[in-house]
Design a protein around this motif. Structure first.
Motif, PDB file in Angstrom:
ATOM      1  N   LEU A  16     -12.174  -2.551  11.515  1.00  0.00           N
ATOM      2  CA  LEU A  16     -11.465  -2.629  10.247  1.00  0.00           C
ATOM      3  C   LEU A  16     -11.593  -1.289   9.529  1.00  0.00           C
ATOM      4  N   LEU A  17     -10.452  -0.641   9.285  1.00  0.00           N
ATOM      5  CA  LEU A  17     -10.442   0.670   8.632  1.00  0.00           C
ATOM      6  C   LEU A  17     -10.142   0.557   7.146  1.00  0.00           C
ATOM      7  N   GLY A  18      -9.509  -0.526   6.745  1.00  0.00           N
ATOM      8  CA  GLY A  18      -9.186  -0.715   5.335  1.00  0.00           C
ATOM      9  C   GLY A  18      -8.293  -1.913   5.138  1.00  0.00           C
ATOM     10  N   LYS A  19      -8.010  -2.206   3.884  1.00  0.00           N
ATOM     11  CA  LYS A  19      -7.094  -3.280   3.512  1.00  0.00           C
ATOM     12  C   LYS A  19      -6.162  -2.729   2.454  1.00  0.00           C
ATOM     13  N   GLY A  20      -4.898  -3.102   2.522  1.00  0.00           N
ATOM     14  CA  GLY A  20      -3.954  -2.635   1.526  1.00  0.00           C
ATOM     15  C   GLY A  20      -2.533  -2.687   2.033  1.00  0.00           C
ATOM     16  N   GLN A  21      -1.680  -1.919   1.364  1.00  0.00           N
ATOM     17  CA  GLN A  21      -0.282  -1.805   1.733  1.00  0.00           C
ATOM     18  C   GLN A  21       0.003  -0.350   2.064  1.00  0.00           C
ATOM     19  N   TYR A  22       0.920  -0.130   2.995  1.00  0.00           N
ATOM     20  CA  TYR A  22       1.267   1.231   3.358  1.00  0.00           C
ATOM     21  C   TYR A  22       2.686   1.275   3.892  1.00  0.00           C
ATOM     22  N   VAL A  23       3.287   2.439   3.772  1.00  0.00           N
ATOM     23  CA  VAL A  23       4.577   2.701   4.397  1.00  0.00           C
ATOM     24  C   VAL A  23       4.308   3.493   5.671  1.00  0.00           C
ATOM     25  N   ARG A  24       3.466   4.510   5.543  1.00  0.00           N
ATOM     26  CA  ARG A  24       3.034   5.300   6.696  1.00  0.00           C
ATOM     27  C   ARG A  24       1.626   5.792   6.402  1.00  0.00           C
ATOM     28  N   ILE A  25       0.759   5.699   7.414  1.00  0.00           N
ATOM     29  CA  ILE A  25      -0.625   6.128   7.225  1.00  0.00           C
ATOM     30  C   ILE A  25      -1.141   6.754   8.516  1.00  0.00           C
ATOM     31  N   GLU A  26      -1.946   7.792   8.372  1.00  0.00           N
ATOM     32  CA  GLU A  26      -2.663   8.392   9.496  1.00  0.00           C
ATOM     33  C   GLU A  26      -4.132   8.343   9.119  1.00  0.00           C
ATOM     34  N   ILE A  27      -4.918   7.681   9.953  1.00  0.00           N
ATOM     35  CA  ILE A  27      -6.333   7.500   9.632  1.00  0.00           C
ATOM     36  C   ILE A  27      -7.165   7.618  10.904  1.00  0.00           C
ATOM     37  N   LYS A  28      -8.292   8.326  10.805  1.00  0.00           N
ATOM     38  CA  LYS A  28      -9.186   8.525  11.948  1.00  0.00           C
ATOM     39  C   LYS A  28     -10.282   7.474  11.893  1.00  0.00           C
ATOM     40  N   CYS A  29     -10.495   6.803  13.009  1.00  0.00           N
ATOM     41  CA  CYS A  29     -11.536   5.780  13.098  1.00  0.00           C
ATOM     42  C   CYS A  29     -12.907   6.454  13.164  1.00  0.00           C
TER      43      CYS A  29
END
Length: 61
Positions: A16-29
């Motif tokens: 689990l990296l997060g909770k929320g709303q997004y249109v586009r996201i880049e996230i490093k685990c």
């Protein structure tokens, strides 16, 4: 209007990296170091369906 919170998980290790709303996201685990590039599904079909809908309002005497 209800706001829907979505879990954002790593596509490699499922952390689990997060909770929320997004249109586009880049996230490093932080666990497996994988770069996740996520985009929300297109809402074009939902808008088209709504555009064709007709709302009828009636009043009570």
């Amino acid at each position: 209007m209800e706001v829907r919170v979505q879990e954002i998980r790593c596509s490699r290790c499922n952390r689990l990296l997060g909770k929320g709303q997004y249109v586009r996201i880049e996230i490093k685990c932080p666990r497996c170091k994988f770069f996740n590039n996520l985009s929300a599904p297109s809402t074009l079909s939902a808008k088209s369906a709504h555009k064709g809908a007709h709302h009828v309002h009636t009043t009570q005497p």
